[in-house]
Design an enzyme around this catalytic site. Structure first.
Site, PDB file in Angstrom:
ATOM      1  N   HIS A   1       0.806  -1.219   0.000  1.00 32.31           N
ATOM      2  CA  HIS A   1       0.000   0.000   0.000  1.00 32.31           C
ATOM      3  C   HIS A   1       0.843   1.275   0.000  1.00 32.31           C
ATOM      4  O   HIS A   1       0.332   2.343   0.344  1.00 32.31           O
ATOM      5  CB  HIS A   1      -0.928   0.005   1.233  1.00 32.31           C
ATOM      6  CG  HIS A   1      -1.930  -1.118   1.200  1.00 32.31           C
ATOM      7  ND1 HIS A   1      -2.540  -1.609   2.330  1.00 32.31           N
ATOM      8  CD2 HIS A   1      -2.414  -1.855   0.179  1.00 32.31           C
ATOM      9  CE1 HIS A   1      -3.360  -2.609   1.990  1.00 32.31           C
ATOM     10  NE2 HIS A   1      -3.296  -2.779   0.698  1.00 32.31           N
TER      11      HIS A   1
ATOM     12  N   PRO B   1      -4.651 -10.409  18.691  1.00 32.04           N
ATOM     13  CA  PRO B   1      -5.355 -10.523  19.984  1.00 32.04           C
ATOM     14  C   PRO B   1      -6.851 -10.758  19.807  1.00 32.04           C
ATOM     15  O   PRO B   1      -7.521 -11.263  20.689  1.00 32.04           O
ATOM     16  CB  PRO B   1      -5.079  -9.178  20.666  1.00 32.04           C
ATOM     17  CG  PRO B   1      -4.590  -8.270  19.616  1.00 32.04           C
ATOM     18  CD  PRO B   1      -4.043  -9.094  18.517  1.00 32.04           C
TER      19      PRO B   1
ATOM     20  N   CYS C   1       4.231  13.423  -7.302  1.00 33.76           N
ATOM     21  CA  CYS C   1       3.339  14.283  -8.094  1.00 33.76           C
ATOM     22  C   CYS C   1       2.094  13.466  -8.429  1.00 33.76           C
ATOM     23  O   CYS C   1       2.193  12.300  -8.843  1.00 33.76           O
ATOM     24  CB  CYS C   1       4.048  14.712  -9.383  1.00 33.76           C
ATOM     25  SG  CYS C   1       2.921  15.363 -10.627  1.00 33.76           S
TER      26      CYS C   1
ATOM     27  N   ALA D   1       1.533  -8.885  18.537  1.00 33.68           N
ATOM     28  CA  ALA D   1       2.749  -9.121  17.750  1.00 33.68           C
ATOM     29  C   ALA D   1       3.995  -8.936  18.606  1.00 33.68           C
ATOM     30  O   ALA D   1       4.913  -9.776  18.583  1.00 33.68           O
ATOM     31  CB  ALA D   1       2.781  -8.146  16.568  1.00 33.68           C
TER      32      ALA D   1
ATOM     33  N   GLY E   1      -1.478  -9.272  12.787  1.00 37.15           N
ATOM     34  CA  GLY E   1      -1.973  -7.920  13.030  1.00 37.15           C
ATOM     35  C   GLY E   1      -2.772  -7.315  11.911  1.00 37.15           C
ATOM     36  O   GLY E   1      -2.610  -6.135  11.600  1.00 37.15           O
TER      37      GLY E   1
HETATM   38  C1  BV8 Z   1      -8.241  -2.112  -5.265  1.00 35.57           C
HETATM   39  C2  BV8 Z   1      -2.935   3.159   2.473  1.00 35.57           C
HETATM   40  C3  BV8 Z   1      -8.703  -2.435  -7.564  1.00 35.57           C
HETATM   41  C4  BV8 Z   1      -3.675   4.426   2.788  1.00 35.57           C
HETATM   42  C5  BV8 Z   1      -4.619   1.385   2.596  1.00 35.57           C
HETATM   43  C6  BV8 Z   1     -15.622  -0.613  -3.823  1.00 35.57           C
HETATM   44  C7  BV8 Z   1     -14.972   0.297  -4.648  1.00 35.57           C
HETATM   45  C8  BV8 Z   1     -13.597   0.263  -4.832  1.00 35.57           C
HETATM   46  C9  BV8 Z   1     -12.854  -0.709  -4.210  1.00 35.57           C
HETATM   47  C10 BV8 Z   1     -13.517  -1.590  -3.402  1.00 35.57           C
HETATM   48  C11 BV8 Z   1     -14.884  -1.575  -3.197  1.00 35.57           C
HETATM   49  N1  BV8 Z   1     -15.204  -2.571  -2.352  1.00 35.57           N
HETATM   50  C12 BV8 Z   1     -14.091  -3.237  -1.986  1.00 35.57           C
HETATM   51  C13 BV8 Z   1     -13.080  -2.666  -2.644  1.00 35.57           C
HETATM   52  C14 BV8 Z   1     -11.708  -3.039  -2.557  1.00 35.57           C
HETATM   53  C15 BV8 Z   1     -11.061  -2.128  -1.505  1.00 35.57           C
HETATM   54  C16 BV8 Z   1     -11.330  -2.724  -0.131  1.00 35.57           C
HETATM   55  O1  BV8 Z   1     -10.814  -3.763   0.174  1.00 35.57           O
HETATM   56  N2  BV8 Z   1     -12.169  -2.064   0.663  1.00 35.57           N
HETATM   57  C17 BV8 Z   1     -12.468  -2.598   1.995  1.00 35.57           C
HETATM   58  C18 BV8 Z   1     -12.611  -1.460   2.988  1.00 35.57           C
HETATM   59  C19 BV8 Z   1     -13.708  -3.454   1.878  1.00 35.57           C
HETATM   60  N3  BV8 Z   1      -9.662  -2.199  -1.821  1.00 35.57           N
HETATM   61  C20 BV8 Z   1      -9.123  -1.255  -2.575  1.00 35.57           C
HETATM   62  O2  BV8 Z   1      -9.703  -0.259  -2.962  1.00 35.57           O
HETATM   63  C21 BV8 Z   1      -7.704  -1.540  -2.990  1.00 35.57           C
HETATM   64  N4  BV8 Z   1      -7.570  -1.341  -4.398  1.00 35.57           N
HETATM   65  O3  BV8 Z   1      -8.984  -2.992  -4.948  1.00 35.57           O
HETATM   66  O4  BV8 Z   1      -7.951  -1.767  -6.581  1.00 35.57           O
HETATM   67  C22 BV8 Z   1      -9.899  -1.570  -7.809  1.00 35.57           C
HETATM   68  C23 BV8 Z   1      -9.710  -0.374  -8.455  1.00 35.57           C
HETATM   69  C24 BV8 Z   1     -10.834   0.402  -8.719  1.00 35.57           C
HETATM   70  C25 BV8 Z   1     -12.107  -0.023  -8.327  1.00 35.57           C
HETATM   71  C26 BV8 Z   1     -12.261  -1.232  -7.657  1.00 35.57           C
HETATM   72  C27 BV8 Z   1     -11.161  -2.007  -7.360  1.00 35.57           C
HETATM   73  C28 BV8 Z   1      -6.757  -0.598  -2.270  1.00 35.57           C
HETATM   74  C29 BV8 Z   1      -6.712  -0.963  -0.804  1.00 35.57           C
HETATM   75  C30 BV8 Z   1      -5.570  -0.165  -0.134  1.00 35.57           C
HETATM   76  C31 BV8 Z   1      -6.145   0.954   0.698  1.00 35.57           C
HETATM   77  N5  BV8 Z   1      -5.029   1.651   1.393  1.00 35.57           N
HETATM   78  N6  BV8 Z   1      -3.597   2.032   3.163  1.00 35.57           N
HETATM   79  C32 BV8 Z   1      -3.460   4.848   4.221  1.00 35.57           C
HETATM   80  O5  BV8 Z   1      -2.883   4.111   5.037  1.00 35.57           O
HETATM   81  O6  BV8 Z   1      -3.884   6.004   4.525  1.00 35.57           O
HETATM   82  S1  BV8 Z   1      -5.361   0.139   3.431  1.00 35.57           S
HETATM   83  C33 BV8 Z   1      -5.275   0.358   5.111  1.00 35.57           C
HETATM   84  O7  BV8 Z   1      -6.007  -0.752   5.669  1.00 35.57           O
HETATM   85  C34 BV8 Z   1      -3.899   0.263   5.752  1.00 35.57           C
HETATM   86  O8  BV8 Z   1      -2.846   0.044   4.834  1.00 35.57           O
HETATM   87  C35 BV8 Z   1      -4.025  -0.979   6.627  1.00 35.57           C
HETATM   88  O9  BV8 Z   1      -2.869  -1.689   6.764  1.00 35.57           O
HETATM   89  C36 BV8 Z   1      -5.014  -1.734   5.825  1.00 35.57           C
HETATM   90  C37 BV8 Z   1      -5.633  -2.960   6.355  1.00 35.57           C
HETATM   91  O10 BV8 Z   1      -6.025  -2.749   7.649  1.00 35.57           O
HETATM   92  P1  BV8 Z   1      -5.232  -3.569   8.785  1.00 35.57           P
HETATM   93  O11 BV8 Z   1      -3.777  -3.469   8.519  1.00 35.57           O
HETATM   94  O12 BV8 Z   1      -5.801  -4.925   8.862  1.00 35.57           O
HETATM   95  O13 BV8 Z   1      -5.546  -2.706  10.037  1.00 35.57           O
HETATM   96  P2  BV8 Z   1      -6.872  -2.746  10.909  1.00 35.57           P
HETATM   97  O14 BV8 Z   1      -6.852  -1.548  11.771  1.00 35.57           O
HETATM   98  O15 BV8 Z   1      -8.053  -3.018  10.019  1.00 35.57           O
HETATM   99  O16 BV8 Z   1      -6.706  -4.070  11.814  1.00 35.57           O
HETATM  100  C38 BV8 Z   1      -5.663  -4.133  12.753  1.00 35.57           C
HETATM  101  C39 BV8 Z   1      -5.675  -5.540  13.279  1.00 35.57           C
HETATM  102  O17 BV8 Z   1      -4.597  -5.661  14.184  1.00 35.57           O
HETATM  103  C40 BV8 Z   1      -6.934  -5.903  14.039  1.00 35.57           C
HETATM  104  O18 BV8 Z   1      -7.336  -7.207  13.677  1.00 35.57           O
HETATM  105  C41 BV8 Z   1      -6.469  -5.887  15.501  1.00 35.57           C
HETATM  106  O19 BV8 Z   1      -7.154  -6.862  16.280  1.00 35.57           O
HETATM  107  C42 BV8 Z   1      -5.042  -6.274  15.384  1.00 35.57           C
HETATM  108  N7  BV8 Z   1      -4.169  -5.767  16.445  1.00 35.57           N
HETATM  109  C43 BV8 Z   1      -4.336  -4.682  17.227  1.00 35.57           C
HETATM  110  N8  BV8 Z   1      -3.271  -4.563  18.072  1.00 35.57           N
HETATM  111  C44 BV8 Z   1      -2.427  -5.591  17.775  1.00 35.57           C
HETATM  112  C45 BV8 Z   1      -2.995  -6.357  16.743  1.00 35.57           C
HETATM  113  N9  BV8 Z   1      -2.404  -7.438  16.223  1.00 35.57           N
HETATM  114  C46 BV8 Z   1      -1.211  -7.789  16.745  1.00 35.57           C
HETATM  115  N10 BV8 Z   1      -0.584  -7.106  17.734  1.00 35.57           N
HETATM  116  C47 BV8 Z   1      -1.172  -6.010  18.267  1.00 35.57           C
HETATM  117  N11 BV8 Z   1      -0.551  -5.337  19.270  1.00 35.57           N
HETATM  118 ZN    ZN Z   2       4.058  16.799 -11.983  1.00 37.33          ZN
END
Ligand code: BV8
Ligand code: ZN
Length: 274
Positions: free
Chosen positions: A137, A248, A145, A265, A221
């Protein structure tokens, strides 16, 4: 601050189960060929970086991350989105990798066939010493740009690069002017993948290639709800890998994986990778 997970010390059964699972994973790791690890925001929680789905705090409480992390949001209100990323850049540079990050860097040094895939954009794996990281990501510490002419990393010495990050340190108080590309005049933007944007072709292809040929696939995580990254553990399972989750909390993967270790983690990885 990232949610503190319930303290396991007051639950001897959970501790015993966790101890057995950690010993099981340590044994599997010892005898394994190709190891692949997928990390999510949870790996950085113990460094003090809120996870993606942790409640946002302060000024950002009124926004959902998914609503800020899109090209539309940036085009509509570049200053607010730029400021959110500037604050996250400043926050990330103010913390250190945690023992979970450094355990994974140790593992990479030990294994000849190891792939680390991360959804995180905080650069903490590299700072912990991981050398080969597939960043699905993008990376907060780079801007580019919007039209693709140029990109700058934090720490680049050129005047244009320094100008791009000038407003970061005061982003908490002031609304910085969003810097523009010196070549075409379009806005600079964070070099991360926003929702609705494609992932970097080479990174995602190599990630799926690694998942398809993994012997052991570790998922650490992540809530496993963001695609296509969330497909990787299922692909590994379908291709016959042993898949182990460290989290967790339960996730949509928990019922499918070979072994699900309830723990953080920073606590579990150093006990698995000693
Ligand atoms: C794509 C960068 C093709 C930005 C991120 C409708 C229209 C368009 C797209 C979609 C749609 N429906 C679905 C999609 C696909 C969409 C998607 O998946 N949406 C989700 C919300 C349903 N995906 C996309 O759009 C991707 N591109 O598909 O392109 C396309 C093109 C055009 C049209 C259609 C498709 C792009 C996805 C990338 C988005 N960018 N990050 C930024 O950071 O600002 S994603 C963002 O979420 C972060 O990178 C993060 O890493 C990622 C995933 O979340 P997690 O890492 O899992 O974090 P989260 O907080 O959710 O969970 C944390 C976990 O850790 C929990 O389980 C918790 O219990 C645990 N935890 C907590 N503490 C600890 C722990 N574990 C261990 N130790 C601890 N101490
Ligand atoms: Zn430019």
């Amino acid at each position: 601050m990232a949610r503190r997970h319930r303290n396991r010390d007051n639950n001897p059964d959970a501790n015993r189960r966790q101890g057995r699972a950690i010993a099981d994973l340590r044994q599997r790791l010892a005898g394994t060929g190709r190891v692949v690890v997928l990390t999510g925001a949870g790996v950085s929680a113990e460094s003090g970086i809120p996870t993606f789905r942790d409640a946002q705090t302060g000024y950002w409480q009124r926004f959902r991350p998914e609503d800020l992390a899109t090209a539309e949001a940036f085009r509509r209100d570049p200053q607010t989105v730029w400021r959110w990323y500037a604050q996250r850049r400043a926050a990330v540079q103010g913390v250190e990798p945690n023992p979970g990050h450094t355990a994974l860097a140790r593992l990479e040094n030990r294994l000849s066939e190891f792939t680390l895939i991360t959804q995180n954009v905080d650069g903490l794996h590299a700072r912990a010493g991981s050398r080969r990281v597939l960043e699905l990501h993008g990376n907060l510490l780079r801007v580019r740009c919007f039209s693709g002419c140029v990109s700058y990393s934090v720490g680049d010495g050129s005047p244009d690069a320094r100008a791009a990050f000038d407003g970061d340190s005061s982003a908490a108080e002031t609304v910085p002017e969003v810097p523009r590309c010196p070549h075409c005049g379009d806005y600079l933007r964070p070099d991360v993948v926003w929702f609705g944007e494609n992932l970097p072709e080479q990174a995602i292809q190599r990630a799926f290639g690694a998942a398809e040929s993994a012997d052991l696939f570790l998922v650490v995580g992540t809530s496993a709800v963001v695609y296509p990254a969330a497909m990787l553990p299922r692909t590994a399972l379908d291709c016959g890998a042993t898949v182990v989750e460290i989290n967790p909390d339960r996730t949509p993967l928990s019922t499918f994986v070979t072994l699900s270790i309830r723990g953080t983690a920073g606590e579990v990885l150093p006990r698995v990778i000693v």
